[in-house]
Design a protein around this motif. Structure first.
Motif, PDB file in Angstrom:
ATOM      1  N   SER A   1       0.786  -1.289  -0.068  1.00  0.00           N
ATOM      2  CA  SER A   1       0.201   0.000  -0.090  1.00  0.00           C
ATOM      3  C   SER A   1       0.860   1.346  -0.122  1.00  0.00           C
ATOM      4  CB  SER A   1      -0.829   0.165   1.135  1.00  0.00           C
ATOM      5  OG  SER A   1      -1.719   1.138   1.466  1.00  0.00           O
ATOM      6  N   LEU A   2       0.842   2.250  -0.840  1.00  0.00           N
ATOM      7  CA  LEU A   2       1.467   3.442  -0.956  1.00  0.00           C
ATOM      8  C   LEU A   2       0.404   4.277  -0.402  1.00  0.00           C
ATOM      9  CD1 LEU A   2       3.978   4.714  -2.082  1.00  0.00           C
ATOM     10  CD2 LEU A   2       2.663   5.196  -4.211  1.00  0.00           C
ATOM     11  N   ALA A   3       1.174   5.295   0.548  1.00  0.00           N
ATOM     12  CA  ALA A   3       0.455   6.248   1.419  1.00  0.00           C
ATOM     13  C   ALA A   3       1.170   7.634   0.941  1.00  0.00           C
ATOM     14  CB  ALA A   3       0.648   5.925   3.045  1.00  0.00           C
ATOM     15  N   GLU A   4       0.344   8.471   1.355  1.00  0.00           N
ATOM     16  CA  GLU A   4       0.960  10.005   0.969  1.00  0.00           C
ATOM     17  C   GLU A   4       1.923  10.388   2.137  1.00  0.00           C
ATOM     18  OE1 GLU A   4      -1.116  14.351   1.185  1.00  0.00           O
ATOM     19  OE2 GLU A   4      -2.084  12.683  -0.177  1.00  0.00           O
ATOM     20  N   GLY A   5       1.464   9.648   3.165  1.00  0.00           N
ATOM     21  CA  GLY A   5       2.530   9.984   4.533  1.00  0.00           C
ATOM     22  C   GLY A   5       2.044   8.913   5.314  1.00  0.00           C
ATOM     23  N   ILE A   6       3.332   8.885   6.346  1.00  0.00           N
ATOM     24  CA  ILE A   6       3.015   7.841   7.546  1.00  0.00           C
ATOM     25  C   ILE A   6       2.483   8.586   8.589  1.00  0.00           C
ATOM     26  CG2 ILE A   6       4.177   6.389   8.921  1.00  0.00           C
ATOM     27  CD1 ILE A   6       4.228   5.456   6.117  1.00  0.00           C
ATOM     28  N   ARG A   7       1.572   8.054   9.354  1.00  0.00           N
ATOM     29  CA  ARG A   7       0.749   8.776  10.359  1.00  0.00           C
ATOM     30  C   ARG A   7       1.322   8.211  11.752  1.00  0.00           C
ATOM     31  NH1 ARG A   7      -2.566  12.783   9.442  1.00  0.00           N
ATOM     32  NH2 ARG A   7      -3.870  12.128  11.236  1.00  0.00           N
ATOM     33  N   ASN A   8       1.231   9.108  12.787  1.00  0.00           N
ATOM     34  CA  ASN A   8       1.800   8.615  14.152  1.00  0.00           C
ATOM     35  C   ASN A   8       0.889   7.293  14.827  1.00  0.00           C
ATOM     36  OD1 ASN A   8      -0.550   9.510  15.325  1.00  0.00           O
ATOM     37  ND2 ASN A   8       0.406  11.533  16.143  1.00  0.00           N
TER      38      ASN A   8
ATOM     39  N   ASP B   1      -0.950   7.064  17.001  1.00  0.00           N
ATOM     40  CA  ASP B   1      -2.378   7.450  17.662  1.00  0.00           C
ATOM     41  C   ASP B   1      -3.174   7.692  16.503  1.00  0.00           C
ATOM     42  OD1 ASP B   1      -1.455   6.879  20.241  1.00  0.00           O
ATOM     43  OD2 ASP B   1      -0.854   8.962  20.688  1.00  0.00           O
ATOM     44  N   ASN B   2      -2.708   7.997  15.266  1.00  0.00           N
ATOM     45  CA  ASN B   2      -3.356   8.489  13.967  1.00  0.00           C
ATOM     46  C   ASN B   2      -3.912   9.764  14.344  1.00  0.00           C
ATOM     47  OD1 ASN B   2      -4.114   8.198  11.412  1.00  0.00           O
ATOM     48  ND2 ASN B   2      -6.196   7.403  11.882  1.00  0.00           N
ATOM     49  N   THR B   3      -3.194  10.618  14.941  1.00  0.00           N
ATOM     50  CA  THR B   3      -3.732  12.028  15.211  1.00  0.00           C
ATOM     51  C   THR B   3      -2.694  13.083  14.447  1.00  0.00           C
ATOM     52  OG1 THR B   3      -2.198  12.116  17.122  1.00  0.00           O
ATOM     53  CG2 THR B   3      -4.322  11.425  17.641  1.00  0.00           C
ATOM     54  N   GLY B   4      -1.775  12.697  13.609  1.00  0.00           N
ATOM     55  CA  GLY B   4      -1.040  13.597  12.985  1.00  0.00           C
ATOM     56  C   GLY B   4       0.219  12.711  12.448  1.00  0.00           C
ATOM     57  N   PRO B   5       1.006  13.300  11.562  1.00  0.00           N
ATOM     58  CA  PRO B   5       1.985  12.875  10.751  1.00  0.00           C
ATOM     59  C   PRO B   5       2.978  11.919  11.791  1.00  0.00           C
ATOM     60  CG  PRO B   5       2.605  15.319  11.088  1.00  0.00           C
ATOM     61  CD  PRO B   5       1.256  14.847  11.447  1.00  0.00           C
ATOM     62  N   CYS B   6       3.563  11.072  11.358  1.00  0.00           N
ATOM     63  CA  CYS B   6       4.574  10.343  11.968  1.00  0.00           C
ATOM     64  C   CYS B   6       5.981  11.443  12.455  1.00  0.00           C
ATOM     65  CB  CYS B   6       5.249   9.186  11.257  1.00  0.00           C
ATOM     66  SG  CYS B   6       6.906   8.624  11.942  1.00  0.00           S
ATOM     67  N   PRO B   7       6.214  11.584  13.677  1.00  0.00           N
ATOM     68  CA  PRO B   7       7.295  12.522  14.026  1.00  0.00           C
ATOM     69  C   PRO B   7       8.584  12.340  13.351  1.00  0.00           C
ATOM     70  CG  PRO B   7       6.783  10.934  15.844  1.00  0.00           C
ATOM     71  CD  PRO B   7       5.851  10.768  14.797  1.00  0.00           C
TER      72      PRO B   7
END
Length: 139
Positions: A97-104, A106-112
């Motif tokens: 699966s190709l994602a626009e970006g990785i999430r953190n 908690d799925n509350t924002g981008p992966c730090p």
């Protein structure tokens, strides 16, 4: 069985978060995030030319894979920025699966880690940023 086939098979067992295979030598980890890659770097693991299968590949992991010298990376989930970083280093990419970006987590924002490495295109600088970010996160 190729190195990539072996890495994928081991990843699909669900026991590991990432697996690197090179000529029958297997490095497998159960830790999440970039920690296994940092451990392999710190241990001096010989992954030059290895095939890797990973659950999640973001921009930070992509930089670390470049530093490790792997040949190809499969990400069950891979971000578009990671694809760019890997391909810029001449590393073959595959994904489920190709994602626009990785999430953190908690799925509350981008992966730090993905977010913090956006300021550089240099793997060595990214390594410094990743270590600093993990320190701040207490990981």
């Amino acid at each position: 069985m190729t190195d990539m086939e072996q890495a994928l098979q081991l990843l699909q067992t669900g026991k590991y978060t990432c697996v690197a295979c090179k000529n029958g030598v297997i490095h497998a980890a159960q830790q999440r995030g970039v920690r296994p890659l940092l451990n392999w770097l710190d241990e001096g693991a010989d992954l030059m030319g290895a095939a890797v299968a990973d659950r999640v590949v973001g921009r930070g992991a992509a930089f670390l894979y470049r530093l490790l010298g792997v040949r190809c990376v499969y990400g069950a989930v891979m971000s578009m920025p990671a694809v760019k970083v890997l391909r810029a280093g001449g590393i073959e990419t595959q994904w489920g699966s190709l994602a626009e970006g990785i999430r953190n987590r908690d799925n509350t924002g981008p992966c730090p880690i993905e977010y913090s490495t956006a300021v550089t295109d240099d793997p060595e600088e990214a390594l410094i940023i990743i270590r600093a970010e993990l320190n701040m996160l207490g990981s």
